[in-house]
Design a protein around this motif. Structure first.
Motif, PDB file in Angstrom:
ATOM      1  N   VAL A  83       0.856  -1.175   0.000  1.00 23.07           N
ATOM      2  CA  VAL A  83       0.000   0.000   0.000  1.00 23.07           C
ATOM      3  C   VAL A  83       0.899   1.234   0.000  1.00 23.07           C
ATOM      4  CG1 VAL A  83      -1.853   1.239   1.174  1.00 23.07           C
ATOM      5  CG2 VAL A  83      -1.773  -1.260   1.266  1.00 23.07           C
ATOM      6  N   LEU A  84       0.928   1.905  -1.141  1.00 24.57           N
ATOM      7  CA  LEU A  84       1.803   3.071  -1.278  1.00 24.57           C
ATOM      8  C   LEU A  84       1.163   4.294  -0.629  1.00 24.57           C
ATOM      9  CD1 LEU A  84       2.909   2.811  -4.989  1.00 24.57           C
ATOM     10  CD2 LEU A  84       4.090   1.968  -2.989  1.00 24.57           C
ATOM     11  N   GLN A  85       1.966   5.357  -0.538  1.00 22.51           N
ATOM     12  CA  GLN A  85       1.480   6.578   0.099  1.00 22.51           C
ATOM     13  C   GLN A  85       0.316   7.198  -0.651  1.00 22.51           C
ATOM     14  OE1 GLN A  85       4.040   9.889   1.102  1.00 22.51           O
ATOM     15  NE2 GLN A  85       5.478   8.455   1.978  1.00 22.51           N
ATOM     16  N   ASP A  86       0.423   7.261  -1.960  1.00 22.40           N
ATOM     17  CA  ASP A  86      -0.503   8.103  -2.686  1.00 22.40           C
ATOM     18  C   ASP A  86      -0.816   7.461  -4.026  1.00 22.40           C
ATOM     19  OD1 ASP A  86      -2.028  10.182  -3.405  1.00 22.40           O
ATOM     20  OD2 ASP A  86      -0.399  11.549  -3.863  1.00 22.40           O
ATOM     21  N   TRP A  87      -1.803   6.566  -4.001  1.00 20.94           N
ATOM     22  CA  TRP A  87      -2.104   5.836  -5.212  1.00 20.94           C
ATOM     23  C   TRP A  87      -3.354   6.433  -5.837  1.00 20.94           C
ATOM     24  CZ3 TRP A  87      -0.623   0.138  -4.064  1.00 20.94           C
ATOM     25  CH2 TRP A  87       0.213  -0.329  -5.086  1.00 20.94           C
TER      26      TRP A  87
ATOM     27  N   ASN B  88      -4.388   7.425 -28.554  1.00 22.54           N
ATOM     28  CA  ASN B  88      -5.130   6.852 -27.440  1.00 22.54           C
ATOM     29  C   ASN B  88      -4.271   5.867 -26.659  1.00 22.54           C
ATOM     30  OD1 ASN B  88      -7.008   8.275 -28.812  1.00 22.54           O
ATOM     31  ND2 ASN B  88      -8.605   6.716 -28.735  1.00 22.54           N
ATOM     32  N   LEU B  89      -3.486   5.093 -27.379  1.00 22.41           N
ATOM     33  CA  LEU B  89      -2.656   4.109 -26.696  1.00 22.41           C
ATOM     34  C   LEU B  89      -1.555   4.817 -25.908  1.00 22.41           C
ATOM     35  CD1 LEU B  89      -2.547   1.142 -26.314  1.00 22.41           C
ATOM     36  CD2 LEU B  89      -1.016   0.948 -28.245  1.00 22.41           C
ATOM     37  N   ALA B  90      -0.882   5.779 -26.556  1.00 27.45           N
ATOM     38  CA  ALA B  90       0.216   6.474 -25.881  1.00 27.45           C
ATOM     39  C   ALA B  90      -0.289   7.203 -24.639  1.00 27.45           C
ATOM     40  CB  ALA B  90       0.883   7.456 -26.838  1.00 27.45           C
ATOM     41  N   LEU B  91      -1.367   7.946 -24.791  1.00 30.02           N
ATOM     42  CA  LEU B  91      -1.859   8.725 -23.662  1.00 30.02           C
ATOM     43  C   LEU B  91      -2.434   7.820 -22.575  1.00 30.02           C
ATOM     44  CD1 LEU B  91      -3.416  11.783 -25.497  1.00 30.02           C
ATOM     45  CD2 LEU B  91      -1.144  11.499 -24.508  1.00 30.02           C
ATOM     46  N   GLY B  92      -3.053   6.722 -22.997  1.00 29.76           N
ATOM     47  CA  GLY B  92      -3.577   5.772 -22.014  1.00 29.76           C
ATOM     48  C   GLY B  92      -2.454   5.197 -21.167  1.00 29.76           C
ATOM     49  N   ILE B  93      -1.374   4.798 -21.818  1.00 32.38           N
ATOM     50  CA  ILE B  93      -0.256   4.206 -21.076  1.00 32.38           C
ATOM     51  C   ILE B  93       0.415   5.249 -20.189  1.00 32.38           C
ATOM     52  CG2 ILE B  93       2.045   3.208 -21.348  1.00 32.38           C
ATOM     53  CD1 ILE B  93       0.956   1.581 -23.673  1.00 32.38           C
ATOM     54  N   THR B  94       0.569   6.471 -20.719  1.00 30.44           N
ATOM     55  CA  THR B  94       1.164   7.525 -19.895  1.00 30.44           C
ATOM     56  C   THR B  94       0.315   7.771 -18.651  1.00 30.44           C
ATOM     57  OG1 THR B  94       1.893   8.549 -21.934  1.00 30.44           O
ATOM     58  CG2 THR B  94       2.091   9.858 -19.960  1.00 30.44           C
ATOM     59  N   ALA B  95      -0.991   7.820 -18.837  1.00 29.89           N
ATOM     60  CA  ALA B  95      -1.872   8.052 -17.681  1.00 29.89           C
ATOM     61  C   ALA B  95      -1.760   6.896 -16.688  1.00 29.89           C
ATOM     62  CB  ALA B  95      -3.322   8.214 -18.153  1.00 29.89           C
ATOM     63  N   ASP B  96      -1.740   5.673 -17.188  1.00 30.73           N
ATOM     64  CA  ASP B  96      -1.624   4.524 -16.290  1.00 30.73           C
ATOM     65  C   ASP B  96      -0.321   4.565 -15.515  1.00 30.73           C
ATOM     66  OD1 ASP B  96      -4.036   3.427 -16.929  1.00 30.73           O
ATOM     67  OD2 ASP B  96      -3.240   2.158 -18.529  1.00 30.73           O
ATOM     68  N   ARG B  97       0.707   5.076 -16.156  1.00 31.75           N
ATOM     69  CA  ARG B  97       1.981   5.157 -15.472  1.00 31.75           C
ATOM     70  C   ARG B  97       1.933   6.243 -14.403  1.00 31.75           C
ATOM     71  NH1 ARG B  97       6.696   7.134 -18.973  1.00 31.75           N
ATOM     72  NH2 ARG B  97       5.830   9.072 -18.247  1.00 31.75           N
ATOM     73  N   GLU B  98       1.399   7.405 -14.756  1.00 30.75           N
ATOM     74  CA  GLU B  98       1.397   8.519 -13.806  1.00 30.75           C
ATOM     75  C   GLU B  98       0.477   8.256 -12.624  1.00 30.75           C
ATOM     76  OE1 GLU B  98       1.365  12.390 -15.572  1.00 30.75           O
ATOM     77  OE2 GLU B  98       3.467  11.841 -15.899  1.00 30.75           O
ATOM     78  N   GLU B  99      -0.618   7.563 -12.876  1.00 29.77           N
ATOM     79  CA  GLU B  99      -1.560   7.321 -11.789  1.00 29.77           C
ATOM     80  C   GLU B  99      -1.151   6.131 -10.932  1.00 29.77           C
ATOM     81  OE1 GLU B  99      -5.295   8.848 -14.512  1.00 29.77           O
ATOM     82  OE2 GLU B  99      -4.954   6.723 -14.152  1.00 29.77           O
ATOM     83  N   GLY B 100      -0.276   5.294 -11.461  1.00 26.98           N
ATOM     84  CA  GLY B 100       0.205   4.167 -10.661  1.00 26.98           C
ATOM     85  C   GLY B 100      -0.392   2.816 -11.023  1.00 26.98           C
ATOM     86  N   ALA B 101      -1.231   2.778 -12.062  1.00 26.90           N
ATOM     87  CA  ALA B 101      -1.838   1.498 -12.436  1.00 26.90           C
ATOM     88  C   ALA B 101      -0.760   0.493 -12.854  1.00 26.90           C
ATOM     89  CB  ALA B 101      -2.840   1.692 -13.571  1.00 26.90           C
ATOM     90  N   LEU B 102       0.253   0.992 -13.563  1.00 30.51           N
ATOM     91  CA  LEU B 102       1.320   0.093 -14.013  1.00 30.51           C
ATOM     92  C   LEU B 102       2.106  -0.455 -12.839  1.00 30.51           C
ATOM     93  CD1 LEU B 102       2.755   1.699 -17.202  1.00 30.51           C
ATOM     94  CD2 LEU B 102       2.115  -0.668 -16.865  1.00 30.51           C
ATOM     95  N   LEU B 103       2.372   0.416 -11.886  1.00 29.61           N
ATOM     96  CA  LEU B 103       3.138  -0.005 -10.718  1.00 29.61           C
ATOM     97  C   LEU B 103       2.369  -1.079  -9.955  1.00 29.61           C
ATOM     98  CD1 LEU B 103       5.683   0.649  -9.170  1.00 29.61           C
ATOM     99  CD2 LEU B 103       4.383   2.307  -7.850  1.00 29.61           C
ATOM    100  N   GLU B 277       9.684   2.691 -12.248  1.00 27.80           N
ATOM    101  CA  GLU B 277       8.621   3.309 -11.455  1.00 27.80           C
ATOM    102  C   GLU B 277       8.706   2.898  -9.996  1.00 27.80           C
ATOM    103  OE1 GLU B 277       6.441   5.630 -12.114  1.00 27.80           O
ATOM    104  OE2 GLU B 277       7.497   5.748 -14.008  1.00 27.80           O
ATOM    105  N   SER B 278       8.316   3.792  -9.123  1.00 30.78           N
ATOM    106  CA  SER B 278       8.151   3.444  -7.722  1.00 30.78           C
ATOM    107  C   SER B 278       7.228   4.478  -7.129  1.00 30.78           C
ATOM    108  CB  SER B 278       9.492   3.439  -7.000  1.00 30.78           C
ATOM    109  OG  SER B 278       9.963   4.757  -6.899  1.00 30.78           O
ATOM    110  N   GLY B 279       6.775   4.173  -5.936  1.00 28.95           N
ATOM    111  CA  GLY B 279       5.794   5.061  -5.322  1.00 28.95           C
ATOM    112  C   GLY B 279       6.304   6.471  -5.167  1.00 28.95           C
ATOM    113  N   SER B 280       7.552   6.609  -4.707  1.00 30.48           N
ATOM    114  CA  SER B 280       8.032   7.965  -4.442  1.00 30.48           C
ATOM    115  C   SER B 280       8.254   8.721  -5.745  1.00 30.48           C
ATOM    116  CB  SER B 280       9.309   7.932  -3.618  1.00 30.48           C
ATOM    117  OG  SER B 280      10.238   7.069  -4.199  1.00 30.48           O
ATOM    118  N   ARG B 281       8.539   7.986  -6.830  1.00 28.19           N
ATOM    119  CA  ARG B 281       8.673   8.689  -8.113  1.00 28.19           C
ATOM    120  C   ARG B 281       7.330   9.215  -8.583  1.00 28.19           C
ATOM    121  NH1 ARG B 281      12.578   4.537  -9.685  1.00 28.19           N
ATOM    122  NH2 ARG B 281      14.536   5.427  -9.042  1.00 28.19           N
TER     123      ARG B 281
END
Lengths: 291, 295
Positions: A83-87, B88-103, B277-281
């Motif tokens: 569970v990360l800080q800010d998901w 759509n694919l590029a932006l979808g993947i970027t969003a998933d990365r930024e929001e943490g879905a990929l992580l 990727e990691s949480g703090s990033r």
């Protein structure tokens, strides 16, 4: 004696020239709640991310559930809950939908509905995730971390941004989880009261290493070790630090042959010691409070 | 030292595949039920096509006898497939990365495989939606007719499939490398616009200067458009094409090259990205974008 859930020796992390961890030694026994306590920037998140396998350490030994996180494969990962800080992921999914989806990755997951009930999210089951409140989102993150019945659960600053009531409910939840499921929980926090309330063992991270480690009672004993005695002698104020203020005061009484002028005895609270410790962390040598 | 995830090649088993397929269906339905997304996407494109046909679509392409309106429809289909697969694919993947879905998925056994299967399914669904709506609009508002010869259906199928395959991996790779979703959207739109102008989507490519024609022919968009024109337009249209030929072999060749390059590049880039990727990033990036918004 079972194997420890986590064991690190001389764990170090450098970013360029900055050394963020300077030899962290941790022993987290299996079962129970372990708190990694420290001020912001002490390296708590870095430590937990190394343990989760999300970040590669610069050097040192690390074993999490018997495996090196850098080498841990899918089977090892499946035993962890994170569970990360800010998901903020999956904002367009529904609560139950996402929980059920992530449950599919595990061999014997929790029943999503039971888990939602346990976390007080039954009413939100059909809600879109981006519409949840901060506290609800956090509880969902915990549910997502728990759904695969992990042996070890990582909680990074779980109650940041909670109001007092949400925090209290969350604490009750963690206590219940640790008691009922026999899971090991490692949580990071900068809140001493939270660590004291929840943890069976606490490690204080200060100055890029573990400054003190032990049970809350060990730490209380450690705190008292820094008692301060003040008095006036030959017209000048004097001060001494001692683990046994009573003995020092007795000695002073005998030396003065009666009342001691300006006598003050201060036994610091755990909180004062903690603040003191984190303030002067860079000069502190690692201490082991546990016997 | 080797990276932790390299040896963790996503394990392919049927459970993970099924989970990925279900994930793709969920994501596609989110797209299909999102009013805003539909308006800026397929519905908006249909409205634009109909408006353009009403405004400029009368008569025939000079010197060819081919219907202008049908030509416009063919061009729009090509452009929509291209933009859905890329943007759509590029932006979808970027969003998933930024929001943490990929992580989150990376931390699950088989998670990356399911993620990629899901993304593939949802983007194919999106492309199919575009194509079906466009062709329906073409049938309703222009003289476009569906192919009658089996050979034309076959051409339509492989041009759409190869056109998607030549772009989608590039879209995924872009999603993996771009740093920031909003900048990425702006940069991508610009690049797409340029490509649209030179690729014969807006007006016949033979009307362009020679160097622009060469650049256009290096990209798959032009070839996909050409393939679609060969299906929906009479051979009299060839008067306005380079070399006076449909050049389908060349079309297949160029699109295949892009497909192979993309399929080689994308998995590598995606793996590299998720490893970093990691949480703090995530938190760090969010702080940066919060600061930028504040100004």
């Amino acid at each position: 004696m079972t194997d420890p859930a986590i064991r690190t020796r001389d764990l170090r992390m450098r970013y360029g020239r900055a050394e963020v961890l300077r030899g962290v030694d941790l022993d987290v026994p299996a079962g129970g709640v372990f708190a990694l306590l420290g001020p912001n920037g002490a390296g708590k998140t870095t430590t937990i991310e190394i343990l989760e396998g999300f970040r590669r350490r610069s050097s040192g030994e690390v074993a999490v559930l018997g495996a090196d996180p850098d080498e841990g494969g899918a089977a090892w990962r499946a035993r962890l809950g994170i569970v990360l800080q800010d998901w903020r992921d999956h904002p367009r999914w529904k609560v139950r939908q996402l929980l059920a989806h992530l449950a599919e990755f595990h061999p014997r997951p929790h029943d999503p509905d039971e888990l939602l009930a346990a976390l007080g999210l039954t009413e939100q089951a059909g809600k879109t995730i981006r519409d949840l409140s901060g506290g609800q989102r956090r509880r969902l993150d915990v549910a997502l971390g728990l759904v695969g019945r992990p042996e070890l659960l990582f909680l990074d600053e779980p109650t940041t941004g909670f109001d007092p009531r949400a925090r209290r409910e969350f604490h009750d939840l963690i206590e219940r989880l640790a008691r009922e499921d026999g899971m090991t929980i490692l949580l990071t926090t900068h809140d001493l009261a939270e660590a004291e309330r929840l943890a069976d063992r606490i490690a204080i991270l200060a100055g890029c290493r573990v400054a003190v480690t032990g049970t809350p009672r060990d730490l209380a004993a450690f705190a008292r070790a820094g008692s301060r005695v003040r008095w006036t002698e030959d017209g000048a104020p004097r001060e001494a630090r001692t683990p046994d203020p009573s003995a020092l005061v007795w000695e002073l009484h005998r030396r003065f042959g009666g009342p001691v002028p300006g006598l003050e005895v201060h036994r610091p609270s755990l909180e004062e010691s903690y603040l003191d410790l984190t303030r002067t962390a860079d000069d502190t040598e690692p201490v082991k409070a546990a016997a | 030292m080797s990276a932790p995830t390299t040896r963790e090649r996503p394990s392919v088993n049927t459970t993970v595949l099924r989970t990925g397929l279900r994930r793709g269906r969920t994501e596609y339905l989110q797209f299909a039920r999102d009013r805003r997304e539909l308006l800026t996407g397929p519905v908006g494109a249909v409205v634009m096509l109909v408006a353009l046909v009403g405004w400029q679509g009368h008569g025939t392409v000079p010197g060819t006898g081919a219907s202008k309106a049908v030509l416009m429809t063919a061009r729009f289909v090509a452009y929509c497939v291209f933009s859905a697969a890329l943007m759509n694919l590029a932006l979808g993947i970027t969003a998933d990365r930024e929001e943490g879905a990929l992580l989150r998925l990376r931390a699950l056994p088989g998670g990356m495989t399911a993620y990629l299967v899901g993304r593939t399914v949802s983007v194919l669904g999106q492309i199919a939606t575009y194509v079906v709506l466009m062709l329906a609009a073409g049938l309703a508002f222009t003289e476009l007719t569906l192919p009658t010869a089996p050979g034309d259906w076959l051409t339509l199928a492989w041009v759409l499939a190869l056109g998607t395959l030549s772009v989608a991996p590039i879209g995924a790779a872009l999603g993996a490398v771009v740093r920031d979703a909003r900048n990425a959207a702006a940069a991508l739109s610009l690049a797409m616009m340029g490509l649209m102008v030179i690729s014969g989507v807006l007006f016949p490519i033979t009307a362009l200067p020679q160097p622009a024609q060469w650049v256009a022919q290096a990209f798959p968009l032009y070839w996909q458009g050409l393939g679609l024109r060969s299906v929906f337009l009479p051979d009299s249209m060839l008067a306005a094409e380079i070399g006076g030929s449909w050049r389908l072999w060349e079309a297949a060749g160029v699109m295949s090259l892009w497909a192979v390059a993309g399929l080689l590049l994308a998995p590598w880039l995606l793996q590299r990205m998720t490893r970093r990727e990691s949480g703090s990033r995530l938190a760090e990036r969010r702080r940066h974008s919060a600061v930028r918004r504040a100004y």
